[in-house]
Design a protein around this motif. Structure first.
Motif, PDB file in Angstrom:
ATOM      1  N   LEU A   1       0.255   8.231   8.456  1.00  0.00           N
ATOM      2  CA  LEU A   1      -0.334   7.016   8.778  1.00  0.00           C
ATOM      3  C   LEU A   1      -0.496   7.023  10.280  1.00  0.00           C
ATOM      4  CD1 LEU A   1       2.035   6.188   6.654  1.00  0.00           C
ATOM      5  CD2 LEU A   1       1.742   4.031   7.395  1.00  0.00           C
ATOM      6  N   THR A   2      -2.189   6.456  10.990  1.00  0.00           N
ATOM      7  CA  THR A   2      -2.376   6.541  12.053  1.00  0.00           C
ATOM      8  C   THR A   2      -1.980   4.721  12.479  1.00  0.00           C
ATOM      9  OG1 THR A   2      -4.669   6.101  11.510  1.00  0.00           O
ATOM     10  CG2 THR A   2      -4.375   7.867  11.651  1.00  0.00           C
TER      11      THR A   2
ATOM     12  N   ASN B   1      -3.685  -1.969  14.392  1.00  0.00           N
ATOM     13  CA  ASN B   1      -3.962  -1.798  12.804  1.00  0.00           C
ATOM     14  C   ASN B   1      -3.491  -0.343  12.571  1.00  0.00           C
ATOM     15  OD1 ASN B   1      -6.163  -3.907  13.525  1.00  0.00           O
ATOM     16  ND2 ASN B   1      -6.773  -2.537  14.246  1.00  0.00           N
ATOM     17  N   VAL B   2      -3.392  -0.354  11.280  1.00  0.00           N
ATOM     18  CA  VAL B   2      -2.683   0.929  10.172  1.00  0.00           C
ATOM     19  C   VAL B   2      -3.295   1.823   9.291  1.00  0.00           C
ATOM     20  CG1 VAL B   2      -0.328   1.303   8.950  1.00  0.00           C
ATOM     21  CG2 VAL B   2      -0.113  -0.257  10.618  1.00  0.00           C
TER      22      VAL B   2
ATOM     23  N   GLU C   1      -9.052   3.325   1.951  1.00  0.00           N
ATOM     24  CA  GLU C   1      -9.753   3.691   2.475  1.00  0.00           C
ATOM     25  C   GLU C   1     -10.106   2.233   3.822  1.00  0.00           C
ATOM     26  OE1 GLU C   1     -14.162   3.198   0.923  1.00  0.00           O
ATOM     27  OE2 GLU C   1     -13.281   5.854   0.246  1.00  0.00           O
ATOM     28  N   HIS C   2      -9.548   1.429   3.859  1.00  0.00           N
ATOM     29  CA  HIS C   2      -9.146   0.038   5.035  1.00  0.00           C
ATOM     30  C   HIS C   2      -8.162   0.073   5.834  1.00  0.00           C
ATOM     31  CE1 HIS C   2     -11.153  -1.953   1.031  1.00  0.00           C
ATOM     32  NE2 HIS C   2     -10.053  -1.643   0.621  1.00  0.00           N
TER      33      HIS C   2
ATOM     34  N   GLU D   1       0.298  -1.314   0.127  1.00  0.00           N
ATOM     35  CA  GLU D   1       0.166   0.031   0.097  1.00  0.00           C
ATOM     36  C   GLU D   1       1.016   1.508  -0.244  1.00  0.00           C
ATOM     37  OE1 GLU D   1      -3.138   0.247   0.161  1.00  0.00           O
ATOM     38  OE2 GLU D   1      -2.885  -2.319  -0.537  1.00  0.00           O
ATOM     39  N   LEU D   2       2.530   0.558  -0.292  1.00  0.00           N
ATOM     40  CA  LEU D   2       3.239   2.125   0.559  1.00  0.00           C
ATOM     41  C   LEU D   2       3.473   2.694  -1.257  1.00  0.00           C
ATOM     42  CD1 LEU D   2       5.077   1.829   3.308  1.00  0.00           C
ATOM     43  CD2 LEU D   2       3.111   3.153   2.870  1.00  0.00           C
TER      44      LEU D   2
END
Length: 252
Positions: A182-183, A192-193, A204-205, A46-47
């Motif tokens: 990122l959170t 959870n990222v 959105e994931h 995802e990066l």
């Protein structure tokens, strides 16, 4: 039926000859600089470019210090520490030497800076980025003004250093020049990222990252008691700094 104008034809011809010259928001961006794999395939997928970008401000917005943010970076930092130093600026807890050694982060590669004022920590991070003396800089800050963020982002772009800024998760509401944000929230056996900003399509994931050694129970202790959890070796409260200078540098 009208034919395309010469201008549109020329533009189409130019774009087709340079497929990487234009970035579309619906596509994942390609960084001009190199990246470093995080060590987690589901996250790297995802990066942009499949990893942490070099020469870029990366914001990790944590729900609480000590939830696994260092374990998330452990693999990447170990790769950097093989040949370069790593600066830890204003960490909320004292780095534990034995844990760092087990994580393949030798003491001679680590620099711990604890400052009396946030302004000193920001200044120290900016100077290290500008002189390129470290392969990675990790900076912890609670409140950072927009102007300071811009300075840090510009400084990061002038170096080959990996730069991670740790901030409270509440900062996600603030604007930031960081191209990657990122959170991080605690989860059983990992974190959870959520990617709230990247050069690519909106994500959105929420991605779960398994972290070995993290508690698997759903009942989390908000203070992570050091007698119960393996990861707590790096979660010891920091002692008061008694040095008189504006910046105290301690080699861990």
């Amino acid at each position: 039926m009208t034919s395309p104008s010469p201008v549109l034809l020329d533009l189409s011809r130019v774009l087709s000859s340079m497929p990487h010259a234009i970035w579309r928001a619906s596509e994942m961006a390609v960084y001009k600089t190199s990246v470093l794999a995080s060590g987690f395939q589901n996250l790297d997928a995802e990066l942009p470019n499949g990893g942490w970008p070099r020469s870029s401000l990366i914001e990790l917005l944590v729900q609480q210090a000590g939830i696994g943010e260092m374990q998330l970076l452990q693999s990447s930092l170990a790769a950097i520490a093989k040949s370069q130093r790593i600066a830890l600026i204003q960490p909320p807890h004292v780095p534990n030497g034995l844990t760092c050694q087990n994580w393949q982060l030798p003491a001679e590669r680590l620099i711990w800076l604890k400052t009396k004022k946030a302004a000193d920590a920001l200044w120290g991070a900016e100077q290290i980025l500008k002189n390129g003396s470290c392969g990675a800089v990790l900076l912890w800050q609670t409140n950072v003004r927009a102007e300071a963020l811009r300075r840090l982002n510009l400084a990061a772009q002038t170096t080959d250093t990996y730069f991670f800024l740790m901030r409270p998760i509440s900062a996600q509401r603030d604007t930031s020049p960081a191209p990657l944000r990122l959170t991080l929230r605690p989860a059983p056996a990992g974190i959870n990222v959520e990617i709230i900003k990247r050069q690519g399509p909106h994500s959105e994931h929420i991605y779960f990252v398994h972290l070995p050694g993290m508690p698997a129970s759903r009942h989390f202790n908000s203070h992570f008691n050091i007698s119960e959890h393996h990861h707590a070796h790096v979660d010891l409260p920091a002692p008061a700094i008694s040095a008189t200078g504006s910046i105290t540098s301690i080699l861990v």
